[in-house]
Design an enzyme around this catalytic site. Structure first.
Site, short mmCIF file in Angstrom:
data_model
loop_
_atom_site.label_atom_id
_atom_site.label_comp_id
_atom_site.label_asym_id
_atom_site.label_seq_id
_atom_site.Cartn_x
_atom_site.Cartn_y
_atom_site.Cartn_z
CD GLU A 145 2.14 -97.48 -76.91
OE1 GLU A 145 2.02 -96.27 -76.70
OE2 GLU A 145 2.46 -98.29 -76.02
CG HIS A 158 -2.44 -88.93 -70.78
ND1 HIS A 158 -1.20 -88.56 -71.22
CD2 HIS A 158 -2.37 -90.26 -70.54
CE1 HIS A 158 -0.40 -89.62 -71.25
NE2 HIS A 158 -1.08 -90.67 -70.84
CD GLU A 207 -0.39 -99.81 -73.68
OE1 GLU A 207 -0.14 -99.30 -74.78
OE2 GLU A 207 0.30 -99.58 -72.66
CG HIS A 228 -2.29 -97.04 -71.77
ND1 HIS A 228 -1.87 -97.09 -73.07
CD2 HIS A 228 -3.64 -97.05 -71.81
CE1 HIS A 228 -2.92 -97.10 -73.88
NE2 HIS A 228 -4.02 -97.06 -73.14
CD GLU A 272 3.69 -101.43 -73.57
OE1 GLU A 272 4.47 -100.81 -74.31
OE2 GLU A 272 2.88 -100.89 -72.83
C1 NOJ Z 1 2.50 -95.17 -73.52
C2 NOJ Z 1 1.02 -95.29 -73.71
O1 NOJ Z 1 0.66 -96.61 -74.03
C3 NOJ Z 1 0.62 -94.34 -74.81
O2 NOJ Z 1 -0.74 -94.51 -75.11
C4 NOJ Z 1 0.95 -92.94 -74.38
O3 NOJ Z 1 0.67 -92.07 -75.45
C5 NOJ Z 1 2.43 -92.79 -74.03
N1 NOJ Z 1 2.82 -93.81 -73.12
C6 NOJ Z 1 2.71 -91.45 -73.39
O4 NOJ Z 1 2.15 -91.43 -72.10
CA CA Z 2 2.08 -98.59 -73.71
#
Ligand code: NOJ
Ligand code: CA
Length: 712
Positions: free
Chosen positions: A516, A421, A510, A491, A182
């Site tokens: 984000e 999730h 991801e 992710h 990231e």
């Molecule tokens: C990182 C993830 O990329 C994001 O999408 C998520 O909201 C947060 N972690 C919390 O799990």
């Molecule tokens: Ca992330």
């Protein structure tokens, strides 16, 4: 069976143990542009080189391994010299296949192959194979360890694969971290790579750098004389991911496998095979985007009836937590300390409450979105971040204000699917224990898609996100979700390597810096979106979560100085430049309700395609792509730029001749600018045909989105 097999075999060499030292075996791509040479040097070491249209791409580069015994940890004789070639076979194959979803409806898989079998000498000899496939746009090769007397289970202590580049190329890179991808991508000469320099490595999730001269793949390169080279891997299964160490004295790149908690690289049992190492090459940047070589190197789908796999546009209870309007945890502000580090200030309002989720379901139903993601619905968010606790989440216990049964009914009545999730907080053994229970709970409550997450250090053993143990975990999740007919969005996993061909329920990952980061860090640089397609997306689709309309984040929190670093029109164009069967409209309903005219593009745009035309591109600079929606005559164009403004002339000659279409152009306003005036856009309409040329004007950090639909 759809396959049109035109494969034939030309076996021109096959004899018992003889040496090929100094004799080169040459393999050319079907169009003869790419030439691969393989030989053993005078030490009996396997070597290869690659050229493109007679230009050197890879100079003589070594191959091989260092191995150990599993139980005793004793070194086995290295597989890097003193080898003999025992057989060498050339074949070719030219077939076509249809992906379940993707950027085109049919993919051609056309290559020349060389399979070399190598062996050590003597009684204890170990043998292995190297298989090269040479495509018109690149080369893939993998190692195989056949079942044999002298090799049962063993440890790979090092893979010794080299990619010896011909010069100090321009590189689009992120540091060789073992746990996170990231990062903002960097653009420097290879000689300037430095993963320790904070200006190249800002990332609050970065864990540790073991080598400042190493980078992750997909590594995108451009030579001084305009050749584009991409190095990555395909079909990463039961093996660690590969980073690349740069020898700055000669630009020889060597494989650095991500280690396990003990420092070993891979534990294998013969028969075994490594992932393919891939080198995609072209003198046109657009060809890199159009390449299907990595998919071609993956196995066909294991899902016989994929009718339940549905490319999906979704909204969700998500961005409101990232901008600090709501919290994941029920208590609201209890977890404030952990979020402060990331700049979030919880307001004490739990986002995943039944009434709020219903609001999103209503919005999705009204505007034609199939899915609603809900994060923060299950207990554990008070304890999840930065504490490295096991068993924080159980994936079946909702917070008291989240009515699982009631929401199932409500969503079904509106023909909307909730997306589950599962944040594992990197407590992966815990997740493995719970997976069956969790997926049964999902199916019982109407969920058929899951977003997983792996934030933090992998516990309990301190494995790395990109090591063999985790690679196997991600694949296991893809297999198990498939057995429950569940679609998957991972992710924080290892970067993808085309496995979505084999597991088409694995819609997206991801594995890069997503939207984000704009909410709570210094943000994503304006060249991020014009680099990602050449790097991270080479391995597969990303759940990037575009579509932010409230670009000024001080609207949510006066203390937030960050903005989104794109114009609004660029947010729209990202739905076309990012090719993914899973796309979120990431902003809040209230942000869209203020700009329904621009929101129309997100409603209209497709997520699955019959065709894609990569019209112009330059990594780090600009991309213009046109895509034709699956099973429809609607086209969508996306053009994006970095921090510089530009004009893009889009020739619509891909449209059906003689047909009239209505083009709706969502453009940056004349005074738009990603820093000073990001939200200024203009929408215009015109009738076009295959002879039309659209002149699109992109603001600094801007973009343009166009929908082109047949006149009714
Ligand atoms: C990182 C993830 O990329 C994001 O999408 C998520 O909201 C947060 N972690 C919390 O799990
Ligand atoms: Ca992330």
């Amino acid at each position: 069976m759809y396959f049109k097999k035109i494969a034939f075999a030309v076996i021109f060499l096959s004899a018992a143990a003889f040496s090929l030292a100094q004799t080169k075996t040459t393999v050319k791509s079907p169009n003869k542009n790419i030439e691969l040479n393989f030989w053993l040097n005078d030490k009996g070491a396997p070597m290869y080189s690659v050229s493109y249209k007679s230009r050197e791409v890879l100079l003589p580069s070594a191959m091989g391994f260092e191995l150990k015994q599993t139980m005793s940890n004793e070194a086995l004789p290295a597989l890097k010299d003193n080898l003999v070639v025992t057989s060498s076979t050339q074949t070719s194959s030219n077939t076509k296949w249809k992906p379940v979803w993707g950027d085109v409806k049919e993919i051609s898989d056309n290559y020349s192959q060389l399979k070399v079998s190598l062996s050590q000498k003597g009684d204890k000899a170990i043998s292995f194979n190297i298989i090269f496939k040479v495509f018109d746009d690149g080369v893939g090769f993998r190692y195989e360890f056949p079942e044999q007397k002298n090799l049962a289970h063993f440890i790979v202590s090092e893979e010794k694969t080299e990619f010896h580049l011909a010069g100090d190329h321009k590189a689009f890179w992120i540091p060789g971290d073992f746990d996170s991808n990231e990062f903002n991508p960097n653009v420097t000469k290879l000689s300037e790579v430095n993963g320790e320099d904070p200006k190249y490595a800002a990332n609050i999730f970065a864990h540790q750098f073991f080598d400042k001269d190493a980078v992750q793949t997909p590594l995108m390169l451009k030579t001084n004389d305009g050749l584009y080279i991409n190095i990555h891997e395909a079909a990463l299964v039961n093996y660690p991911a590969m980073n690349l160490h740069i020898d700055k004295s000669n630009f020889n790149l060597s494989s650095v496998l991500v280690p396990d908690a003990l420092g070993n690289k891979a534990y294998l049992q013969a028969p075994a095979k490594t992932p393919w190492r891939t080198i995609i090459i072209s003198d046109k940047a657009t060809d890199m985007l159009a390449s299907h070589t990595i998919l071609n190197l993956n196995d066909p789908s294991v899902i016989k009836d994929p009718s339940w796999i549905k490319p999906t546009k979704y909204v969700g209870v998500w961005w409101e937590m990232h901008v600090g309007k709501a919290t994941w945890d029920y208590a609201g502000s209890q977890n404030a300390t952990s979020f402060d580090a990331a700049g979030l200030k919880p307001t004490g309002k739990h986002g995943a409450n039944t009434a709020n989720v219903k609001r999103y379901i209503d919005f999705a139903a009204k505007h034609g979105f199939a899915g609603v993601l809900v994060e923060g619905w299950n207990t554990g968010w008070e304890d999840w971040f930065g504490q490295y606790k096991e068993n924080v989440f159980d994936f079946v216990t909702p917070y008291p204000d989240f009515d699982v049964k009631g929401l199932h009914k409500y969503a079904a009545s509106k023909n909307v699917k909730l997306i589950m999730h599962h944040e594992t907080s990197a407590s992966v053994t815990n997740y493995e224990r719970q997976m069956d229970t969790a997926y049964r709970f999902m199916k019982a409550n109407g969920y058929d898609a899951v977003k997983t997450g792996y934030v933090g250090h992998i516990i309990p053993r301190g494995e790395h996100h990109d090591g063999q143990w985790m690679v196997n975990h991600y694949v296991r999740v893809a297999q198990k979700t498939a057995s429950y007919k569940i679609m998957l969005d991972a992710h924080e996993p290892v970067r993808p390597t085309g496995l979505s061909r084999t597991y088409p329920n694995w819609l997206a990952c991801e594995a890069a810096r997503g939207m984000e980061f704009n909410a709570w860090s210094e943000g994503n640089r304006p060249n991020h979106d014009v680099i990602l397609p050449f790097t991270r997306f080479m391995g597969g689709p990303m759940d990037y979560t575009p579509g932010i309309f409230q670009l000024d984040l001080s609207y949510w929190d006066k203390n937030k100085k960050e903005t989104i670093h794109t114009t609004l029109a660029k947010q729209l164009a990202l739905y076309v430049t990012i090719c993914s069967p899973l796309q979120m409209a990431a902003d809040l309903p209230e942000s869209y309700e203020k700009k329904m005219d621009a929101f129309q593009f997100i409603k209209d745009v497709a997520v699955d395609w019959d065709d894609s035309k990569y019209l112009e591109a330059e990594p780090g600079e600009y991309i213009t792509v046109a895509r034709k929606a699956k099973g429809s005559n609607n086209w969508f164009v996306g053009a994006i730029t970095n921090e510089n403004s530009r004009n893009a002339d889009v020739n619509l000659d891909f449209l059906d001749a003689g047909k009239k279409y209505t083009a709706i152009i969502y453009a940056d306003a004349a005074d738009a600018d990603y820093q000073k005036n990001p939200a200024a856009y203009i929408i215009s309409k015109q009738v076009v045909d295959s002879k039309s040329v659209l002149n699109l004007k992109l603001a600094p950090g801007g973009g343009c989105a166009v929908s082109i639909m047949p006149v009714k």
